[in-house]
Every structure is written in C-alpha cells, then in structure tokens.
Design a protein around this motif. Structure first.
Motif, mmCIF file in Angstrom:
data_model
loop_
_atom_site.group_PDB
_atom_site.id
_atom_site.type_symbol
_atom_site.label_atom_id
_atom_site.label_comp_id
_atom_site.label_asym_id
_atom_site.label_seq_id
_atom_site.Cartn_x
_atom_site.Cartn_y
_atom_site.Cartn_z
ATOM 1 N N GLY B 243 0.730 -1.120 0.418
ATOM 2 C CA GLY B 243 -0.172 0.234 -0.173
ATOM 3 C C GLY B 243 0.846 1.012 -0.003
ATOM 4 O O GLY B 243 -0.101 2.425 -0.336
ATOM 5 N N GLY B 244 1.750 1.798 0.185
ATOM 6 C CA GLY B 244 3.273 2.604 0.058
ATOM 7 C C GLY B 244 3.167 2.489 1.373
ATOM 8 O O GLY B 244 2.430 2.593 2.322
ATOM 9 N N PRO B 245 4.629 3.540 1.593
ATOM 10 C CA PRO B 245 4.677 4.697 2.369
ATOM 11 C C PRO B 245 3.151 5.126 2.574
ATOM 12 O O PRO B 245 2.807 5.953 2.143
ATOM 13 C CB PRO B 245 5.582 4.901 2.562
ATOM 14 C CG PRO B 245 5.482 4.995 0.967
ATOM 15 C CD PRO B 245 5.288 4.103 0.006
ATOM 16 N N GLY B 246 2.702 4.898 4.340
ATOM 17 C CA GLY B 246 1.930 6.107 4.470
ATOM 18 C C GLY B 246 0.351 5.500 4.322
ATOM 19 O O GLY B 246 -0.501 6.283 4.525
ATOM 20 N N GLN B 247 1.136 4.103 3.700
ATOM 21 C CA GLN B 247 -0.683 3.715 3.036
ATOM 22 C C GLN B 247 -1.736 4.222 1.596
ATOM 23 O O GLN B 247 -2.551 4.671 1.819
ATOM 24 C CB GLN B 247 -1.313 3.295 3.972
ATOM 25 C CG GLN B 247 -0.757 2.073 4.698
ATOM 26 C CD GLN B 247 -0.476 3.131 6.039
ATOM 27 O OE1 GLN B 247 -0.806 3.832 7.172
ATOM 28 N NE2 GLN B 247 0.752 1.885 6.656
ATOM 29 N N VAL B 248 -0.381 4.997 0.870
ATOM 30 C CA VAL B 248 -1.349 6.150 0.215
ATOM 31 C C VAL B 248 -2.484 5.359 -0.586
ATOM 32 O O VAL B 248 -3.126 6.158 -1.415
ATOM 33 C CB VAL B 248 -0.984 6.927 -0.774
ATOM 34 C CG1 VAL B 248 0.028 7.828 0.248
ATOM 35 C CG2 VAL B 248 0.412 6.089 -1.137
ATOM 36 N N MET B 249 -1.806 4.174 -1.566
ATOM 37 C CA MET B 249 -2.791 3.117 -2.188
ATOM 38 C C MET B 249 -2.924 1.965 -1.323
ATOM 39 O O MET B 249 -3.032 0.452 -1.951
ATOM 40 C CB MET B 249 -2.178 2.750 -3.625
ATOM 41 C CG MET B 249 -0.792 2.089 -3.451
ATOM 42 S SD MET B 249 0.091 1.773 -5.193
ATOM 43 C CE MET B 249 0.579 3.667 -5.712
#
Lengths: 275, 297, 433
Positions: B243-249
């Motif tokens: 989901g990427g850093p900071g859960q951006v996706m």
C-alpha cells in the motif's frame, strides 16, 4: 448522403485514434524496449535499436520459462473451464431469465452475493477441500472451482433479456420440450452473448494467478505462475527478458480474441433470424 | 424442470463456492490464525470490534483503506465507464475496416499481463523523468510530485492504470451488446434523416440499458475489490509495506492479504472479518443500484 | 448455423476426451501420494525452494546435489524440487495439506512456520558434529533454535544491501575511486557533492518507497540500539534513532527523486546518469550485462572502521515432521547436506550469494567473486531485519512510513524517531507480543 457519412466517419475516427494511441503506445514502448541494446536506458526507450538483442531476449524467455509447456497446459485447462462455464452458465441464465419458480429470488441473490466476497478469503478452505478430494494438480482440480462463474451467468442474462417471450411461447405450443427450446432456439439466438462470455472468461482464467499457483505443482504449469517465477524480486532476471516473456504471454489470448470476435455478428432482423 | 437446468451450476456452486464462502464467514467470528491448526475458538464480534475501533495498526490501516476506496471507486467508474461506452458506440460508425482494426486495438491492454502493464505505467510516472508525469506537469497537474508515494496522487495513478487496462473488458461487452440491436431500427431512422449522433441517442443507448446496467453493477463490485494494480505498484518484501508509505494506495483487499500472511493471533479471523465488512458494503451498494433502476425504468 | 453447431460439438467431444484422459491419469496421483515409502523401499522426498534455485547455474548445482544425495543414500529414491515463493508456501502451510518434506523459505516467517506446522526437530544433525554446528554465525544459529533448545532450522542464505558506484561517473567527477572507498558517511557526502558538481545526479532517494535504505542507515547504529521487546513494546529508544533520521535528511539533498529498487533508478545508474545505487547483491549480473564499470561498497559507517550498515535478510531451510522415523531421518540427512560446509562453499563460490556459515564466508577460497568479499565484511556488521525465529514482527519496516515525513520536512528527526518507536510498538501490539 455519402458525403455526410464520410464526414461523420472522420469525426468519429478522432476519439478512436486518440484512445487507440493510448492503448498501443505502452505496448509499443515495451516492444521497443525488448529490441533495444542493453546499454540503453530501458525506461526511456521509444524506438527499437537492436534487432539481434531483441531476438536473443525472446529466445532466452522462451527457454527459461518453458513457455511451450506452460502455454499448452494453460490453454488446456482454460479451454476446458470455459467450455464448462458456457454450458452451465447459459443453462442457469436461461432458467433465471424466462421462468418463475419458487426460490428464484433467493438463488439469484446467492449467485450475486458470491461475487462479493474477495477470493483471498475462501481460497484456503477451498484448497484444503480440493486437495482432500485427491484433485490437487489435476485438470479437474484446477478447473471445476473456476467453472462457477456468476459473472458469466450475469452477462448471458443480459443478452437473453432482449429475446421476446413470444418465441418461447410459440415453441412451447409447437410441442417443444424445456431443454429442446434451450438448445434449438435460445442458444443460437444468444450467439453474441456466448462468444463474448467465452472470450472474456478465457481471458480471466488465463490471467488467474492465485488459484492456479496453489493447486498446481509439477504436472500442470500455468503460464501466470511461470511468469511470476521470473519476476520475483529476490533474484535478478534481465528486464528485457521479463518484458519479452510477457509480450509472448499476451499473444495467445489476443489471437483468441481476434478469432472469436470476427464471429460476433450484426443485429437481429425483424424476423428474428440472425444473419 | 427448472431446477434441472439449474442443477449443474448450483451443484458446483454449492461444493466449490458456497462451502468455502460460508466457512470464511464463519471464521470471522473466531480466533482463526496461522497457529490454529484446525482448532478455533468462537470469539463473537471481537474481530469486528478490533478492526473498526480506530485504534491500533490494523484498524487504522483498514479505515484508511476504506477512505481510499471512497475516492477510488467513483472516479475510476466514472472515467472508465464513460470511455468504454463512448468507444462502444462510436466504433460502429467507422466502417468495416476501421471497426475491425480498432476493436482489436482497444482490447490489447486487457490482454497484456497486468504486471507489465502496471510496470510500464510506473516508468511513465517516474518523478521528474516519466513521460506521462511530465505531460501532466506541463498542464499544471502534479508538478514535482512523486505520484506513487503521495496521497491522493497515488490513488489517481491506480485509476489511470485501471482505466487503461479494464476499458478493454467493458468495451467488449458493451460493443457486443450494440451488435444485438436490429439493423432495421437504424435503417428506419436513416430514412427519417437521423444523424449518427441521433441514432446513438435515441436507439442505441436506450436499448443498451440493461447491458450498461450490468456493466456498471459489475464495475462497482469489481472496483470495490481492487487489488492487483496497487499491489504490484507498492509490493515489497515486507507485508507492512503493502500500500506504499503512509498507505497511500492501500485498499481493503490488500489489507486482508496482509492480515492473512502476518501470522498475528486471530490474524485470519480478522482478515475474514474485513472481508465480511467489505462484502457488506458491496452488497449495500448493489442493492441501492437495483432499487434505483427499478424506480426509473 | 448447422456447420457451426457441428464445430462446437467436435470441440466439446475432443475436450471431453482430453478431460477424461487427464482426469483418469491425474486422479490417482493426486492427494497424499508419496508420503509412504514406495514399494521398492525408497522414499520420494519433496523439496520446496525459491524459483531461482531451479534455474540456470543454481539449477545445475541443485541437480548435482540431488544426484549425489540419492546415490549416497539407499533409502531415498528421488527428490523432487518444486519452485514455490513465500506466499504460496504460507498459504499451503496454513491450509495444512500438501506439505512438502523440506523447504527453503525466508526466516521472516519462521514464527508462522513453527506455529502452523510440526517442524522437524533438527537437533540430531547439530549434536555431536561440532564442525558443522559451530560453522554457522552464532546469531543465526541462536535464532534458529527455539526457546526450549531445539534446532528447528538450518540457516542458509543471507545478504546485506550494497552500494554500487558507477566508476565512469566518479572519474568524471574527479574522484579517485580506486583509492577512495566509502568508509564513512562523510566520505559519502563528499563524493555525492563532487558528482553533483559535475552535473550528474548523485543517487536515488534514501527515504521514500522502501524500507531498505532508511533501515540500512539505522543499522549503522546497531551497536547502540537496544533491540528486543518486552511487555508488548520495543526496547529500542527514540534517542538511539535520531542520528539515522538526520542522515536520511542529509542524503535527501542528493536524491534525484527515484526510489530504491525502481527501474528508473537502475536504468539511470546503468546509463551513467546516476552515481550511487543501493541494491541487493543479486542485481550484479544486470550491470555486468549492460557493460557498466562499477565497484561495490558497503553502506558506510559513521567513523573509520566503525559499524557498517545494512539490514540482513536471511533464508533458512526447514524440515516437516512426517511422523515416520525413517523418513524424518532421510530429511535430516538432506538438510545436513544442504547446510554443510562443502555445499554452502560451492554456493558462495559459484553464484556469489552469501551464506550463513561463517567458516564459508571467512574462507578466502570461497570468496572468489568481489561481491562475496564485500558481503563477507558486511555480514560481520549490519543488523538483522527482525528478531528471526523469535518474533513475528518485522519491526524495521515501520521506518518506511516515517522516513518520507522527515525528509519532506513534516517532522524533525527527533519527532521522526518518536513516531517510529510509536509505530513499532503498534506492530507489537497487533501481533500480541
């Protein structure tokens, strides 16, 4: 009349060309990438620059992942599954579209709801069950669970809905049985629906990864697993080889699509016979 | 008699879909985990409370994933469906050769394995040098932004790839649907002097309605379960990076997968609970669509 | 129309025939075959491993070892090697069916393996063979031993991330790279400045996108990190992490915006548009093939001869308890062979991957390839990615969420360190440890 038609045609051509470009440009870039020298920046390549290098990448791709075997295996289980889907889904669509019977709403609801639970969740109990049936790594084992395709039923129902009830009535009056009507009248009229469903389902099964990777081991080699094995992040495979492999993997479904789509025919005339 | 026709479908359905399905739902009320080894304990709504409480990593991630979904689904459907419909309608006016050619072209993105399809767009969106991100920057969107790792922009990147890829699928169905409309109707309209635009508006679209409805409904069901594209874009060797850093996706199904592989206590039960919650949302939206249609058709 | 129906019927017929044939041939063999010794008394073992181990040079080595083993051991008929990646493995293990006899997998999931299945107790292969047992790095060996003293795995492969330097770029920047290795961070900053001054991008981002780079920086402080966990919280303190975040902030000055592992970064490096690339040792063939001139360095330390950085990943080999004493014994013998000095030395020598036997990694004969020499130094420092075998929490990965917020200026390094510790604690809570 003719002038207006050609003018209109030109007008409609514009958005098609734009979207066509959007569709093909990435694929073109990938193709160029494969056919580029190793010393070039793969990410920025637009035009091919080395024919020989590209060929060697393709050859490597073909030999590394045993693509012949993988394509064959995948073709067999995909075709088998699609055949199964067409038969059972068209039957179910037939029943759901034309008839009323107790429990119809419930059963239909069940079919719809089953599309809503992510596969990830029920894959473990499913795998355990199929394994315990002794069907692991077999054609039946991989295909039967995939033959249950609520989407296919859904699609076919939409194509059936256009058919007037009167056909069924008149056939019934002529003494045709329940399944005879299905086989001789409804099925031929659903031709576009069947072809569309066949192509789309084939594509989806071809691209399926999770289920085939679990249920197969050595006897059946799905192509999605073969490809996944060379794109693993834990070891290095030449990027150009990876791309070559995937371009090759893209060909069979594309060819199938072109082949089947030629057969989708233009509309129904008033007499109800498709030309 | 009707049941006989339904028998093949439902017998397979019962065995291969309903049983695992019910099993999965039932497990959401237990402490099913990697260590369970077949013995699970009933825990009632504990998993649900844990996920929805807003406290703790799992819950924060799951709620973030739902938020991302809220943005992603309407955008991708709006854009994707419009394009697919437009193409399906327009292509019929192109004449034999144009029709045959473009039909194949529009489908190719769907035929390309998603891994490389997503990969190439990743290159196109590279910060600074990517062709498409440069294009966007020229018209003022996302200047100097690292699309894949920035909130909102990441979601739009997923939309971009999804529309590129899935339009082929929707297009095929819609186009086949247009083929089912009787040419007599068009001929009659032609005699009355209708332009192709008018033919589209008054004949094609109304008759295509059931198929459009089906495509949109399925589109929702599918978009709410988005997984492949963002997973490919953000996948790393550690489950927490999904989901990427900071859960951006980060999207719900991805978070479910993380819980499955994490090995935490009740991990699988929690994943099941997340699945059931997602399923509830999908069911709700689908029901609303059916209700809406019944009222307006 | 009749013509088409006939066509359909033919296809249906052919496929049914195919189906029947394959089903008949497949049905018998599916399920639990191979679990009992076959009629001529030999076991057919199944070994799951990573896909690269069945391809190319590694595949040839594997075939050779299988052949040797089957010849030396009368009670083993065959060993079937199947390529399975980590997630497939986990799912099969969780389903509890279709388990192999032995498998090679990441050490990250060791806790899950212990909980999900009956791992074979491998203590017998360590007992009484001091040369075998002591040859492993102590840390790895301890990690592969359960709390009640049972050895449940054989440590196998490991790696630390490396820094590749494009020597053509360095020459253009006026750096005498042969005599200027990256010993300290100050050296690294200085070289980045020179490269930038020459108009070339220095390196990719060391904080966005992936945990490897930020965690690698953190690993330089490993001697002062009190790693471990108690009462559901990590014993690492924020103060111990601040310097790492400061370093990340400094490194961001030299970033060209691309992320670790991205194709864009790799291609830029290969075409001389990027000076320094952080990457895993397995990527080396890529640069060789592209004809790049490069050298290999470790993630620098803060002082000369200080502790170099990089998080260690580890892969171990495990056996599955088959409940059959004879079979278990055969499995143990295979695992012992795979973990032996000779096998692992061949691995390092031929392929250049580093193993977890220190007697191999310190043996000059094994270190024929440059990369192996560098890895050997790196394995004596760095920091394991997590508490392998004794915890299921991948705690360093939490840094990936926090690092970008520090380099974007949203958080100060001090705040970043605190956020990091908070995130790690949250992971422990989630895992119930």
């Amino acid at each position: 009349m003719k002038n207006r038609k050609s003018r209109e045609r030109l007008l409609w051509m514009i958005p098609c060309v734009i979207w066509g470009f959007v569709c093909l440009f990435p694929i073109w870039v990938l193709f160029s990438g494969t056919f580029s020298r190793d010393s070039e920046n793969l990410v920025n390549v637009i035009f091919p620059s080395s024919f020989t290098n590209g060929i060697s990448k393709i050859v490597t791709a073909l030999t590394t992942i045993d693509i012949g075997r993988a394509t064959l295996d995948t073709m067999v289980y995909s075709a088998f599954t699609v055949l199964g889907i067409l038969i059972i889904s068209s039957l179910a669509a037939y029943e759901f579209s034309f008839f009323k019977f107790p429990g119809k709403k419930l059963l239909f609801g069940l079919v719809m709801v089953s599309m809503m639970l992510p596969q990830v969740l029920y894959i473990i109990p499913l795998y355990r069950m199929v394994y315990n049936m002794g069907l692991a790594d077999t054609l039946l084992g991989i295909s039967l669970p995939m033959m249950v395709a609520p989407l296919a039923v859904f699609i076919m129902m939409q194509f059936i809905e256009d058919l007037p009830q009167s056909f069924i009535e008149s056939a019934r009056i002529d003494g045709a049985g329940h399944f005879t009507i299905y086989w001789k009248i409804v099925l031929p009229l659903m031709r576009n629906g069947i072809l569309t469903t066949a192509v789309l389902m084939f594509m989806r099964i071809w691209g399926q990864y999770l289920w085939p990777s679990l249920i197969t081991a050595n006897k059946i080699k799905p192509i999605s697993v073969a490809i996944a094995n060379i794109i693993s992040p834990n070891y290095w495979v030449d990027s150009r080889v990876k791309i070559a492999a995937m371009l090759i993997a893209m060909l069979p479904p594309l060819l199938i699509y072109i082949f089947f789509q030629k057969r989708v025919i233009e509309g129904v005339t008033a007499s109800g016979i498709k030309e | 008699m009707n049941y006989l026709g339904l028998l093949p479908f439902f017998s397979l359905f019962l065995v291969f879909m309903l049983y695992p399905f019910v099993y999965g739902i039932a497990m959401s009320f237990t402490d099913w985990s990697v260590s369970s080894r077949g013995k699970v304990n009933f825990t009632g709504l504990a998993n649900y409370k844990f996920i929805l409480s807003g406290e703790g990593v799992s819950s924060e991630r799951f709620l973030t994933s739902l938020k991302n979904l809220l943005i992603y689904v309407p955008v991708t459907l709006l854009i994707g469906m419009s394009i697919a419909l437009m193409l399906a309608l327009i292509i019929n006016n192109l004449g034999r050769k144009g029709y045959g050619f473009f039909r194949g072209v529009f489908f190719t993105p769907y035929a390309l394995p998603l891994f490389i399809g997503a990969g190439i767009w990743q290159w196109f969106m590279t910060p600074g040098t990517g062709r498409v991100s440069q294009l966007f920057a020229k018209i003022g969107i996302g200047v100097g932004v690292d699309w894949a790792n920035t909130a909102i922009y990441a979601i739009f990147m997923v939309v971009l790839i999804d529309v590129w890829h899935a339009t082929g699928f929707n297009f095929v169905i819609l186009n086949a649907g247009t083929k089912d409309i009787s040419p007599d109707l068009y001929d009659a309209a032609e005699l009355d002097g209708a332009t192709s635009w008018q033919k589209m508006r008054y004949i094609t679209i109304p008759l295509l309605e059931p198929i459009i409805f089906m495509v949109v409904t399925y589109g929702f069901i599918s978009a709410l379960q988005v997984y492949d594209i963002p997973y490919i874009l953000s996948s790393t060797t550690d489950a927490n990076g999904i989901g990427g850093p900071g859960q951006v996706m980060l999207f719900p199904v991805m978070e479910m997968v993380r819980n499955v592989y994490l090995g935490s206590p009740s991990g699988l039960g929690r994943a099941a609970a997340e699945g059931v919650i997602l399923m509830g949302i999908i069911l709700l939206i689908t029901l609303i669509q059916f209700r809406f249609r019944r009222k307006n058709v | 129309m009749k013509h088409r129906n006939n066509g359909k019927r033919m296809i249906a017929l052919i496929l049914t025939l195919v189906m029947v044939c394959t089903a008949l041939s497949g049905c018998g063999k599916g399920g639990d075959s191979g679990k009992k010794a076959s009629s001529d008394g030999g076991y057919d073992l199944v070994f799951w491993t990573y896909s690269d181990m069945v391809l190319n040079d590694q595949g040839k080595l594997m075939d050779q070892w299988v052949k040797e083993f089957v010849e030396e051991n009368d009670d083993v008929n065959s060993i079937t090697v199947v390529a399975k990646d980590d997630n497939d493995l986990l799912t099969s293990l969780m389903a509890g069916v279709g388990l192999p006899d032995m498998f090679c997998a990441s050490a990250r999931d060791a806790m899950s393996f212990q909980r999900a299945i009956d791992l074979l107790d491998l203590t017998p292969i360590y007992e009484g063979d001091k040369a075998f047992a002591d040859g492993f790095y102590e840390g790895a060996r301890k990690a592969a031993t359960s709390d009640d003293g049972k050895n449940f795995a054989v440590p196998f492969m490991s790696f630390v991330p490396l820094i590749f330097r494009n020597t053509d770029v360095l020459e253009k920047a006026g750096i005498d790279w042969k005599n200027e290795p990256l010993n300290t961070w100050d050296d690294f900053y200085a070289q980045c400045e020179k490269v930038k001054a020459a108009g070339i991008d220095a390196t990719h981002s060391w904080s966005t996108g992936h945990f490897t780079c930020p965690a690698g920086i953190l690993a330089c402080d490993a001697p002062s990190l009190t790693i471990g966990h108690e009462n559901g919280k990590t014993t690492v303190k924020p103060e111990q992490c601040v310097r790492a975040f400061e370093t990340m902030l400094t490194m961001e000055k030299y970033s060209n915006g691309t992320t670790y592992g991205s194709q864009a970064a790799t291609e830029a490096f290969k075409t001389g548009a990027l000076g320094f690339l952080c990457a895993g040792p397995w990527t080396e063939p890529d640069y060789q093939q592209a004809g790049v001139h490069y050298d290999i360095q470790l993630i620098p330390a803060y002082e000369k001869d200080g502790w170099t950085g990089g998080c260690q990943g580890q892969d171990w080999m495990y056996g599955v308890d088959s409940k059959d004493a004879g079979r278990n014994d055969a499995i143990r013998r295979w695992l012992k062979k795979m973990g032996s000095f000779e096998t692992q030395k061949a691995f390092t020598k031929v392929i250049g991957r580093s193993t977890l036997r220190q007697d191999v990694m310190n043996d000059p004969e094994a270190l024929t390839l440059d990369v192996a020499k560098v890895l050997s130094r790196g394995l004596n420092a760095g920091m394991p990615q997590m508490e392998f075998g004794h915890s299921s929490v991948f705690w360093v990965s939490a840094i990936a969420d926090v690092a970008p917020r520090v380099t974007s200026g949203e958080l100060t390094p001090q705040q970043g360190a605190e956020e990091f510790i908070k995130a790690v604690n949250a992971l422990y809570t989630e895992a119930g440890e």
